[in-house]
Write an enzyme that holds these catalytic residues in place. Structure first.
Site: not given
Length: 265
Positions: A142-143, A225, A228, A252
């Protein structure tokens, strides 16, 4: 209370950005120049480091900010010494509303418009593609998709970028040079605050009334985010303990030193 959002930012007119005719190459001559500059700037003030970077790399100098305390301090400095510097944020679509609102407050106070760069897919499109929120099952991917790929695109046509990392933040960041070559993004990386401490940052914020994210006053020393990020609890001394809590993940990938993860917001 923290306000969460997963909606894309309102569309804005794109900011015109100068693009270099060609990328810099890490030649032995350039690497030697960067090493010498980094050594000479070890005892320099952040303003002096920023001024050096501007004189050496503008108009192909940029800054990435997540609107943390360090980034806000650098923005306040840029307003004085290099206000024309192109600044962008990696707008993942998962940022707190307070973070997005801070962008507008900064523009009003300092006259610096931070470009909000978004991934190709919106949050609903991205989650539909992966059968749900990927941050729950594969936060590294995702990062990568919503930060690192966007920064790679933003780095095209640039020669150098500035970040707000400090050496005392983590083991990876402890090895950061003031000026060095970033292999991951093929840019010169400049870290004006590498030698500053957390106290240095907040002393400057209080002394000069620098804008900052109000979530810092609610127990969030490090803000990313919203899915998280959590406030840290009593007795937790690591500022990044609230990031990716319970996963063993602490970065990240923008500032880790391993080439596989990315060398460097």
């Amino acid at each position: 209370m923290p306000t969460m959002t997963s909606s894309p930012r309102d569309s804005r007119q794109r900011i015109s950005v100068p693009r270099a005719p060609q990328q810099l190459e890490p030649t032995p001559e350039l690497l030697a120049e960067l090493s010498a500059a980094s050594a000479s700037l070890e005892s320099a003030t952040p303003e002096e480091i920023i001024t050096w970077a501007h004189e050496r790399f503008a108009p192909y100098l940029t800054m990435a900010t997540a609107f943390g305390p360090e980034g806000c301090v650098i923005l306040s400095m840029l307003a004085k010494v290099a206000p024309e510097t192109y600044v962008f944020n990696l707008d993942t679509g998962y940022q707190f509303q307070q973070t997005l609102d801070l962008r507008d407050r900064i523009a009003e106070k300092y006259g610096i418009e931070v470009d909000m760069l978004q991934p190709e897919l919106s949050v609903p499109e991205y989650e539909a593609l992966h059968g749900g929120p990927l941050y729950k099952t594969d936060p590294n991917q995702c990062c990568f998709d919503r930060k690192i790929k966007v920064l790679r695109q933003a780095s095209e046509g640039k020669h150098a970028w500035m970040s707000g990392i400090r050496r005392d933040q983590s083991a990876d960041r402890a090895q950061a040079a003031i000026v060095g070559w970033d292999k991951k993004f093929n840019l010169v990386k400049v870290s004006p605050l590498a030698n500053w401490s957390k106290s240095d940052i907040w002393n400057r914020i209080l002394a000069e009334d620098v804008l900052y994210n109000p979530l810092h006053d609610q127990g969030y020393p490090s803000i990313g985010c919203w899915p998280c990020t959590r406030a840290i609890g009593q007795g937790e001394t690591d500022d990044r303990a609230g990031r990716w809590s319970g996963t063993g993940k602490t970065e990240c990938g923008l500032h880790t030193i391993q080439e596989s993860d990315g060398s460097g917001i």
